[in-house]
Design a protein around this motif. Structure first.
Motif, mmCIF file in Angstrom:
data_model
loop_
_atom_site.group_PDB
_atom_site.id
_atom_site.type_symbol
_atom_site.label_atom_id
_atom_site.label_comp_id
_atom_site.label_asym_id
_atom_site.label_seq_id
_atom_site.Cartn_x
_atom_site.Cartn_y
_atom_site.Cartn_z
ATOM 1 N N VAL A 380 72.640 -37.094 -1.628
ATOM 2 C CA VAL A 380 73.294 -37.947 -0.642
ATOM 3 C C VAL A 380 72.165 -38.567 0.174
ATOM 4 C CG1 VAL A 380 74.879 -38.051 1.302
ATOM 5 C CG2 VAL A 380 75.286 -36.413 -0.553
ATOM 6 N N ILE A 381 71.975 -39.869 -0.006
ATOM 7 C CA ILE A 381 70.832 -40.562 0.586
ATOM 8 C C ILE A 381 71.340 -41.474 1.699
ATOM 9 C CG2 ILE A 381 68.864 -42.064 0.135
ATOM 10 C CD1 ILE A 381 69.060 -41.222 -2.820
ATOM 11 N N PRO A 382 70.952 -41.229 2.942
ATOM 12 C CA PRO A 382 71.442 -42.055 4.049
ATOM 13 C C PRO A 382 70.994 -43.511 3.917
ATOM 14 C CG PRO A 382 70.399 -40.038 4.851
ATOM 15 C CD PRO A 382 70.063 -40.155 3.401
ATOM 16 N N PRO A 383 71.778 -44.442 4.390
ATOM 17 C CA PRO A 383 71.369 -45.854 4.375
ATOM 18 C C PRO A 383 70.040 -46.030 5.112
ATOM 19 C CG PRO A 383 73.684 -45.653 4.960
ATOM 20 C CD PRO A 383 73.127 -44.262 4.958
ATOM 21 N N GLY A 384 69.160 -46.798 4.511
ATOM 22 C CA GLY A 384 67.876 -47.073 5.150
ATOM 23 C C GLY A 384 66.855 -45.966 5.002
ATOM 24 N N PHE A 385 67.194 -44.897 4.276
ATOM 25 C CA PHE A 385 66.250 -43.785 4.156
ATOM 26 C C PHE A 385 65.000 -44.154 3.378
ATOM 27 C CE2 PHE A 385 64.506 -40.069 2.055
ATOM 28 C CZ PHE A 385 64.392 -39.156 3.088
ATOM 29 N N PRO A 386 65.101 -44.746 2.178
ATOM 30 C CA PRO A 386 63.878 -45.076 1.433
ATOM 31 C C PRO A 386 63.126 -46.232 2.091
ATOM 32 C CG PRO A 386 65.824 -45.025 -0.008
ATOM 33 C CD PRO A 386 66.306 -45.079 1.411
ATOM 34 N N LEU A 387 61.816 -46.160 2.032
ATOM 35 C CA LEU A 387 60.962 -47.210 2.568
ATOM 36 C C LEU A 387 60.005 -47.684 1.480
ATOM 37 C CD1 LEU A 387 59.938 -45.690 6.033
ATOM 38 C CD2 LEU A 387 61.715 -47.397 5.592
ATOM 39 N N ALA A 388 59.728 -48.993 1.473
ATOM 40 C CA ALA A 388 58.760 -49.552 0.538
ATOM 41 C C ALA A 388 57.660 -50.223 1.347
ATOM 42 C CB ALA A 388 59.433 -50.547 -0.404
ATOM 43 N N LEU A 389 56.550 -49.535 1.524
ATOM 44 C CA LEU A 389 55.447 -50.088 2.276
ATOM 45 C C LEU A 389 54.562 -50.931 1.355
ATOM 46 C CD1 LEU A 389 54.319 -46.960 4.349
ATOM 47 C CD2 LEU A 389 56.296 -48.456 4.680
ATOM 48 N N GLY A 390 54.167 -52.096 1.841
ATOM 49 C CA GLY A 390 53.256 -52.929 1.068
ATOM 50 C C GLY A 390 53.863 -53.452 -0.211
ATOM 51 N N GLY A 391 55.165 -53.716 -0.202
ATOM 52 C CA GLY A 391 55.751 -54.207 -1.441
ATOM 53 C C GLY A 391 57.246 -54.356 -1.384
ATOM 54 N N GLY A 392 57.756 -55.173 -0.465
ATOM 55 C CA GLY A 392 59.167 -55.490 -0.477
ATOM 56 C C GLY A 392 59.991 -54.822 0.593
ATOM 57 N N GLY A 393 59.429 -53.892 1.334
ATOM 58 C CA GLY A 393 60.196 -53.217 2.376
ATOM 59 C C GLY A 393 59.499 -53.311 3.709
ATOM 60 N N LEU A 394 60.220 -53.010 4.753
ATOM 61 C CA LEU A 394 59.635 -53.017 6.077
ATOM 62 C C LEU A 394 59.008 -51.669 6.382
ATOM 63 C CD1 LEU A 394 62.422 -54.868 8.097
ATOM 64 C CD2 LEU A 394 60.249 -55.803 7.290
ATOM 65 N N PRO A 395 57.767 -51.643 6.863
ATOM 66 C CA PRO A 395 57.111 -50.370 7.201
ATOM 67 C C PRO A 395 57.664 -49.763 8.478
ATOM 68 C CG PRO A 395 55.687 -52.214 7.766
ATOM 69 C CD PRO A 395 56.896 -52.797 7.081
ATOM 70 N N VAL A 396 58.878 -49.207 8.368
ATOM 71 C CA VAL A 396 59.550 -48.629 9.522
ATOM 72 C C VAL A 396 58.936 -47.277 9.853
ATOM 73 C CG1 VAL A 396 61.785 -47.904 10.450
ATOM 74 C CG2 VAL A 396 61.649 -49.820 8.854
ATOM 75 N N ALA A 397 58.765 -46.987 11.143
ATOM 76 C CA ALA A 397 58.193 -45.702 11.550
ATOM 77 C C ALA A 397 59.159 -44.579 11.243
ATOM 78 C CB ALA A 397 57.879 -45.722 13.044
ATOM 79 N N PRO A 398 58.646 -43.357 11.040
ATOM 80 C CA PRO A 398 59.521 -42.212 10.777
ATOM 81 C C PRO A 398 60.347 -41.863 11.997
ATOM 82 C CG PRO A 398 57.274 -41.476 11.141
ATOM 83 C CD PRO A 398 57.233 -42.975 11.069
ATOM 84 N N SER A 399 61.410 -41.098 11.767
ATOM 85 C CA SER A 399 62.254 -40.654 12.874
ATOM 86 C C SER A 399 61.416 -39.934 13.906
ATOM 87 C CB SER A 399 63.345 -39.722 12.353
ATOM 88 O OG SER A 399 64.135 -40.397 11.399
ATOM 89 N N ALA A 400 61.586 -40.278 15.162
ATOM 90 C CA ALA A 400 60.783 -39.675 16.216
ATOM 91 C C ALA A 400 61.277 -38.283 16.544
ATOM 92 C CB ALA A 400 60.838 -40.546 17.475
ATOM 93 N N ALA A 401 60.342 -37.425 16.941
ATOM 94 C CA ALA A 401 60.703 -36.104 17.424
ATOM 95 C C ALA A 401 61.292 -36.244 18.826
ATOM 96 C CB ALA A 401 59.485 -35.205 17.439
ATOM 97 N N PRO A 402 62.001 -35.259 19.323
ATOM 98 C CA PRO A 402 62.508 -35.315 20.684
ATOM 99 C C PRO A 402 61.394 -35.601 21.679
ATOM 100 C CG PRO A 402 63.473 -33.462 19.512
ATOM 101 C CD PRO A 402 62.409 -34.031 18.629
ATOM 102 N N ALA A 403 61.698 -36.314 22.733
ATOM 103 C CA ALA A 403 60.683 -36.751 23.670
ATOM 104 C C ALA A 403 59.947 -35.606 24.338
ATOM 105 C CB ALA A 403 61.323 -37.653 24.743
ATOM 106 N N ASP A 404 60.574 -34.446 24.436
ATOM 107 C CA ASP A 404 59.932 -33.330 25.121
ATOM 108 C C ASP A 404 59.110 -32.463 24.177
ATOM 109 O OD1 ASP A 404 62.750 -30.986 25.298
ATOM 110 O OD2 ASP A 404 62.075 -32.362 23.724
ATOM 111 N N VAL A 405 59.019 -32.844 22.894
ATOM 112 C CA VAL A 405 58.218 -32.075 21.941
ATOM 113 C C VAL A 405 56.816 -32.643 21.921
ATOM 114 C CG1 VAL A 405 57.919 -31.416 19.535
ATOM 115 C CG2 VAL A 405 60.202 -31.483 20.528
#
Length: 410
Positions: A380-405
């Motif tokens: 079960v792959i969430p929408p927007g989960f796969p990323l294609a860097l340098g070849g057709g996809g946007l280099p989206v940053a990974p999910s951020a950790a909680p702000a207090d971590v």
């Protein structure tokens, strides 16, 4: 030591390692660059993927074997090459024995604390890891030595940039162990008598030299001398990567690929395999989790070279997810070192058994008879989960950790 040396999960191995190791030693294991976003993102991304299990049609027997670069392995899990393993007196030799006992391939770091000849004697299915460091002549000597010792493939690591600042402070690594150094580190070491007793019983101090970078007729350099050589070496070009492959003359795995265009250039340079890797979060922080990048790279070059993955593997289910998204196998680093710290060779075997059990359960529950049958339809792959860097996809940053971590959760 706990009354029962066996542990059920990699998380428990980590907890035991934290209790056993002096704080600076444990800190070196979980260190990530800058704020630690990538080191958090690697394991967290696996948890975003779900399984789609079957209810009927399960197979009584499952085949978990595969080959990597032509070398058979009982499990699609390789020991990743990691530097000076001062978590246990036997270091890489204990890891090699564990790998041999479980039938898996071991990668040995150039920065290992044990010589390649000794490690290869314990596990012949050995891949030797090389950094682009020193002159071409120096690197040729290192490759010749590894080949003579019996190394079956070369791992070239190019994803280690000079990105070392950490918001929580970098772990202290002494240049040498003299009386003054031991006194300075005593407050951190004395509260961990079990770790100290292991070394006292072995009759030797933690080894901070790197024997696999020893020049002919010279003594093994210290860690910082070797690190300094790497820092002062002009970074490689794709022509240099091609030269390494030709000079090695055998299977070559390029470690550190995160972009599709780099993967294609690696194929053009003649590599046999590549590992989707962000150096376990020790390279550029906020690089996306490797499992998110894997599908695009596997789709782009998976029919030309073998694609592996490292970064954040903690469970057998993680192995299954990586294989389903196109990896031939995964490499484990921290999980192996936590097992080594928790219980030496037996602890590493314990970790491999945990991964085997979890992978077998996933293959069973998904209705397959072999790891080679795993595919995206099992997830079960969430929408927007796969990323294609340098070849057709946007280099989206990974999910951020909680702000207090503020410190990484390895």
């Amino acid at each position: 030591m706990p009354r029962n040396p066996w542990f059920e999960t990699v998380a428990e191995a980590q907890r035991r390692a934290r209790k056993r190791l002096p704080r600076p030693v444990y800190g070196a294991l979980v260190a990530g660059s800058e704020r630690g976003r990538t080191i958090d993102a690697n394991p967290a991304a696996f948890a975003e993927l779900g399984f789609a299990p079957r209810v009927v049609g399960h197979h009584a027997g499952r085949d978990l074997t595969t080959t990597v670069l032509g070398v058979p392995t009982a499990l699609p899990v390789l020991i990743s090459p990691t530097g000076v393993q001062a978590v246990h007196p036997d270091g890489e030799v204990a890891v090699a024995r564990a790998a041999a006992s479980r039938g898996v391939i071991m990668g040995l770091s150039s920065f290992a604390s044990k010589p390649v000849e000794e490690v290869a004697g314990a596990q012949p299915d050995l891949f030797f890891q090389l950094y682009w460091s020193g002159t071409r002549e120096t690197m040729t000597q290192r490759m010749d030595r590894a080949r003579a010792a019996g190394a079956k493939a070369l791992i070239v690591t190019l994803d280690w940039s000079f990105s070392h600042g950490r918001d929580w402070g970098s772990p202290a690594v002494p240049e040498k162990l003299d009386l003054r150094t031991m006194l300075r580190f005593a407050p951190a070491v004395l509260p961990r008598p079990g770790w100290l007793w292991r070394y006292a019983r072995s009759g030797r101090l933690p080894e901070l030299t790197v024997p696999n970078l020893r020049a002919p007729g010279a003594e093994a350099p210290g860690f910082f001398a070797a690190y300094g050589e790497w820092m002062q070496t002009t970074p490689p070009t794709w022509e240099d990567v091609k030269w390494l492959g030709e000079e090695w003359g055998g299977p070559l795995l390029l470690k550190g690929v995160t972009r599709v265009d780099d993967a294609k250039r690696a194929v053009d340079a003649g590599v046999t395999a590549l590992s989707v890797s962000n150096h376990g979060g020790n390279n550029l922080d906020t690089t996306p989790a490797t499992i998110r990048i894997l599908p695009s790279i596997a789709e782009a070059v998976g029919d030309e070279v073998e694609v592996l993955l490292d970064g954040g593997v903690r469970r057998g289910g993680d192995v299954a997810k990586a294989l389903a998204l196109g990896a031939r196998a995964v490499l484990i680093g921290r999980a192996c070192l936590w097992g080594l710290a928790a219980n030496g060779q037996a602890g590493v075997e314990n970790v491999l058994d945990i991964l085997r059990g979890g992978l077998d359960s996933a293959v069973l529950g998904l209705g397959h008879s072999s790891v080679h049958e795993l595919g995206p339809e099992d997830l079960v792959i969430p929408p927007g989960f796969p990323l294609a860097l340098g070849g057709g996809g946007l280099p989206v940053a990974p999910s951020a950790a909680p702000a207090d971590v503020e410190s990484p959760v390895a």
